[in-house]
Design an enzyme around this catalytic site. Structure first.
Site, mmCIF file in Angstrom:
data_model
loop_
_atom_site.group_PDB
_atom_site.id
_atom_site.type_symbol
_atom_site.label_atom_id
_atom_site.label_comp_id
_atom_site.label_asym_id
_atom_site.label_seq_id
_atom_site.Cartn_x
_atom_site.Cartn_y
_atom_site.Cartn_z
ATOM 1 N N GLU B 158 25.902 35.461 -19.653
ATOM 2 C CA GLU B 158 24.559 35.652 -20.223
ATOM 3 C C GLU B 158 24.406 34.866 -21.525
ATOM 4 O OE1 GLU B 158 21.881 37.016 -18.958
ATOM 5 O OE2 GLU B 158 23.092 37.280 -17.151
ATOM 6 N N SER B 244 41.418 20.408 -18.193
ATOM 7 C CA SER B 244 40.242 20.228 -17.327
ATOM 8 C C SER B 244 40.580 19.447 -16.060
ATOM 9 C CB SER B 244 39.141 19.456 -18.064
ATOM 10 O OG SER B 244 38.782 20.101 -19.238
ATOM 11 N N HIS B 373 30.486 27.980 -9.274
ATOM 12 C CA HIS B 373 31.683 27.309 -9.784
ATOM 13 C C HIS B 373 31.743 27.421 -11.306
ATOM 14 C CE1 HIS B 373 34.745 24.394 -10.736
ATOM 15 N NE2 HIS B 373 33.874 23.749 -11.490
ATOM 16 N N SER B 374 30.636 27.080 -11.939
ATOM 17 C CA SER B 374 30.546 27.198 -13.398
ATOM 18 C C SER B 374 29.075 27.339 -13.717
ATOM 19 C CB SER B 374 31.101 25.956 -14.072
ATOM 20 O OG SER B 374 30.208 24.865 -13.889
#
Lengths: 386, 481
Positions: B158, B244, B373-374
């Site tokens: 959020e 990453s 996923h993101s």
């Protein structure tokens, strides 16, 4: 027979003689061994690297060597000769043929306490028939994305004390995929240190410094120098010997023109300086030793004295080491330059295989001589002919 | 000379064993003389005075596999006299039985590898299951942490939607893999995570405030604000900084495991990755190295069905990931990733094997990425909403585990609401604090590139400070100089 020989070869300075003899048998044509008779103060680059590895492995149990054929085969170029016998298979690891794999594994081992030395085999004649030629390309992700950046990304929580080493640049007759110089590639990446030795003293002092350094070091050797012999001082033979990273060496003092070079090109620059001397030009030859950090201070001090600069490298010209040196001089010593900087580099083409073409694609002594003469206005500058 | 001999021995062995092998397979149809009079082996043999004697004299200097290939060659001569159907070939790596049947191994087995589970869909222990006991204290911490993880994800997600952090990535649906695997390990075991395993850090005591500090990139972040959100790392929790780049952590884990083995430590390394990561070369290199080097490492694959928008059907044709372990000579198991007890038992047992027997283990946990996923992804564009909902509601690992602890009378609705209220309060507080903490100072741009800052960076830092001093109004006031 070999086993006995190998046991005797304790790969230290004291056993240089035995090692030399065995090498002579193995490679009778090796030019570097021609002066073997007076070997007491001479050492090949191969022996220098071997003894540096041996001494550092002996001094620190956390140091270990990993790569293809480094153990049983004693290294594609015999740099790791005798180390398996001395330190065992736990510290001299023969790996499966996956550069990306053992580079990554080396990085992981360095993350957690060990000090790996990763050997890249770029080429080996005797291996040619059995396995495809390989080089370090596939491993570059781990060198750049993992080794170079981990300390920064983890805010100093994970440092990566490891050394990537192996032959770099042009050898002889090995074509486009085995002849490239990667100095500029690696040196463009913050987080890495990039060293390139010329002589036996360089090889010993810089490799020992690289192994002891807490940061990841790319150590670029030259296949054609392995068999070359150089005089070494007693100081350089001492096991405590170490050279500072980031310091260039003035190989020859001069007052008319500065020639910067690294690795094999230092020898060429010195030969060029001999020729120039006969013509009355006194050239100062700087052996860079360290490509990153670059010793800007030594280069600029020299240029401020000679007012002329020739950069020499075997790599490609664009974005090369010479370009970086040129920028450094323009930033710091522009007002001191009496002539445009001359950049001598490999041709801007992939390396051709045919011997005549290959010769034309890498700098030769006469190219350096001509460059220096142009810089001294003893020949027509390139700018004037354009 | 000596060296030359050595090389030649290898070449001869190589050639001879290959020729020998071919000869064996085809011996019924090929004339005997082919093998005997093969021009290459003859030529090589002439060049060698006595290769076999050489072996005997220096056995220690030859790798075992090469020695074995000589045996294969010797044996091939004697075997010629026997019935082909009964024969075995003494080949490097072990004996291989001959077969006269021309048959290819199937690419897909008739039945998929079974999936180990302990709890049924209603959170009840399946009768007759073998599992490692979990006591009340551990079970309650597992449950609390799974709930905390789920709520942390919801609130950070959020916060990203409100523009307070640039990026976030949830673990929803995979709470059991995170928490149960962490619970089965000790703090000495090293974690090389991908990015969907913050629960392991949570289990190890990383606080919600510490998570928030990283996501907000403030001065208190252990990464000095250098990495994008969710790239946690903590030395004291033995949790290596998230990378990453996909799958690079897998070979790193093997290297670290090799370190542990050299140090003779009573610990192993655990690395996590997704189904997509198994397509990277690093996965294959790492498994092969771990097997060859006998590294104490546990590979945990979260097979959650989706690599961003790529379904596993486009990722591989094998029966998932578990079967690959066998190909590399690694003991492997497939586990229900939404069954915390099964995960706990599998990882606990794997840890014992890895440490005691010095060997790698592969665990494939079948689960589902319930979230996108993101925050850069909307997964409803490529997968049906009903599929997501089914996994979110019917197969939620947290609910299943709750049913089990409730059936043990260890948990009830009242404690549940207390926990949720408390976590919500802590999370909101953590975000408020993290937002107020100063950003990292100027110095942090320059440090840690190297162990000691090089002169060019020292110089640049000095110049930057002088510039800021000269033009203070043009410089953001909230960044400490």
């Amino acid at each position: 027979m070999l086993g006995i020989l190998r046991q005797k070869v304790g790969a230290g300075s004291s056993s240089a003689m035995i090692l030399g003899q065995s090498l002579q048998r193995i490679r009778p044509a090796a030019s570097g061994l021609r002066n073997y008779a007076s070997a007491a103060k001479e050492m090949t680059v191969r022996d220098a690297l071997n003894s540096a590895l041996d001494e550092e492995m002996s001094a620190d149990p956390k140091v270990f060597l990993m790569g293809e054929e480094v153990g049983e085969y004693q290294g594609a170029y015999k740099i790791s000769k005798g180390l398996l016998d001395k330190y065992g298979p736990e510290r001299v690891l023969d790996t499966p043929i996956t550069e990306a794999g053992f580079t990554g594994i080396g990085v992981g081992a360095a993350y957690y306490g060990l000090k790996p030395i990763i050997e890249f085999m770029t080429f080996n004649f005797s291996m040619q028939a059995r396995v495809p030629p390989r080089s370090s390309h596939s491993a570059i992700d781990h060198i750049i994305n993992s080794a170079a950046k981990s300390n920064y990304m983890s805010a100093g929580q994970i440092n990566v004390p490891l050394v990537f080493r192996g032959p770099n640049g042009a050898a002889a007759g090995v074509g486009a995929q085995h002849s490239q110089c990667y100095a500029a590639w690696f040196a463009s990446c913050p987080g890495l240190k990039v060293l390139s030795p010329y002589s036996s003293e360089d090889a010993r002092g810089l490799l020992k410094a690289a192994i002891r350094d807490p940061d990841p070091v790319v150590f670029l050797e030259n296949e054609l120098l392995y068999g070359e012999s150089f005089p070494v001082s007693a100081e350089a033979l001492d096991s405590s010997f170490c050279l500072p990273i980031g310091k260039a060496k003035i190989e020859r003092e001069g007052k008319d023109v500065t020639i910067t070079a690294f690795s094999k090109m230092v020898g060429y620059a010195l030969k060029a300086a001999d020729i120039l001397a006969k013509e009355g030009i006194s050239a100062e030859v700087i052996n860079l030793r360290s490509i990153r950090p670059l010793d800007r201070a030594t280069i600029n001090a020299s240029v401020r004295k000679t007012n002329r600069l020739v950069t020499v490298e075997e790599g490609f010209p664009q974005h090369g080491v010479g370009a970086e040196i040129c920028t450094s001089v323009i930033e710091e010593s522009f007002g001191y330059l009496d002539a445009p900087v001359e950049r001598i580099s490999g041709a801007d083409v992939p390396m051709p295989y045919a011997a005549n073409l290959e010769r034309m694609a890498v700098p030769q002594v006469e190219d350096i001589v001509r460059g220096a003469k142009r810089a001294c206005y003893r020949a027509v500058p390139l700018a004037a002919t354009a | 000379m000596a060296l030359w001999t050595r090389k030649s021995v290898n070449v001869v062995n190589h050639v001879v064993s290959r020729v020998g092998f071919l000869g064996m397979i085809n011996q019924s149809s090929w004339p005997h003389s082919f093998y005997r009079k093969h021009p290459i082996s003859d030529a090589c043999a002439r060049n060698l005075k006595n290769p076999v004697t050489d072996f005997v004299n220096t056995p220690a200097h030859f790798p075992f596999r090469r020695f074995e290939s000589t045996k294969a060659e010797t044996q091939s001569d004697t075997l010629h006299d026997f019935d082909a159907n009964q024969q075995v070939l003494d080949f490097p790596g072990g004996k291989v039985t001959f077969s006269s049947e021309l048959r290819f191994i199937s690419g897909s087995p008739e039945e998929r590898v079974h999936c180990y589970r302990v709890l049924d869909d209603n959170g009840q222990i399946i009768t007759g299951s073998t599992y490692v006991q979990v006591n009340k204290e551990v079970a309650l911490k597992m449950y609390s942490d799974m709930v905390t993880l789920q709520m942390m994800d919801t609130i950070f997600y959020e916060a990203q939607r409100q523009g307070r952090v640039s990026f976030y990535l949830t673990t929803v649906g995979e709470e059991a893999i995170n928490i149960a695997s962490a619970a089965a390990l000790t703090i000495d075991d090293l974690i090389f995570p991908q990015y969907r395993e913050p629960g392991v850090l949570l289990w190890r005591g990383f606080t919600l405030q510490e998570f928030a500090n990283q996501c907000f990139g403030n001065k208190a972040d252990y990464g000095k604000g250098r990495q994008m959100p969710i790239h946690y790392g903590s030395n004291k929790h033995n949790y290596f900084t998230v990378s990453s780049t996909i799958a690079t952590q897998i070979p790193h884990a093997v290297g670290a495991a090799y370190s542990l083995k050299m140090d003779k430590r009573d610990a192993c390394v655990v690395t996590y990755f997704g189904d997509g990561g198994t397509s990277e070369g690093d996965f294959h290199a790492a498994l092969n190295f771990a097997a060859v080097r006998d590294a104490p490492v546990i590979f945990i694959c979260r097979n959650n069905g989706w690599a961003i928008s790529t379904p596993t059907s486009d990722q591989f044709r094998s029966d998932g990931v578990v079967v690959r372990g066998q190909a590399y000579g690694i003991r492997s198991i497939r586990v229900d990733g939404n069954d915390a007890l099964a995960l706990y038992s599998a990882v606990h047992t794997a840890r014992n094997i890895a440490i005691r027997e010095h060997r790698p283990i592969l665990i494939e946990a079948l689960t589902y990425r319930v979230g996108h996923h993101s925050t850069s992804d909307d997964s409803t564009k490529y997968r049906p909403a009903e599929e997501i909902e089914w996994w979110r509601l019917a197969r939620d690992p947290v609910t299943r585990f709750r049913k089990w602890i409730e059936s043990n009378d260890w948990w009830n609705a009242e404690v549940e609401s207390e926990l949720r209220n408390s976590v919500r309060k802590q999370m909101l507080q953590a975000i408020q604090v993290a937002e107020k903490v100063e950003k990292p100072p100027i110095a942090d741009v320059f440090t840690d590139v190297y162990d000691v800052p090089p002169s060019n960076l020292v110089e640049q830092e000095k110049l930057l400070r002088e510039t800021i001093k000269r033009y203070p109004k043009d410089y953001p006031s909230d960044v400490p100089v």
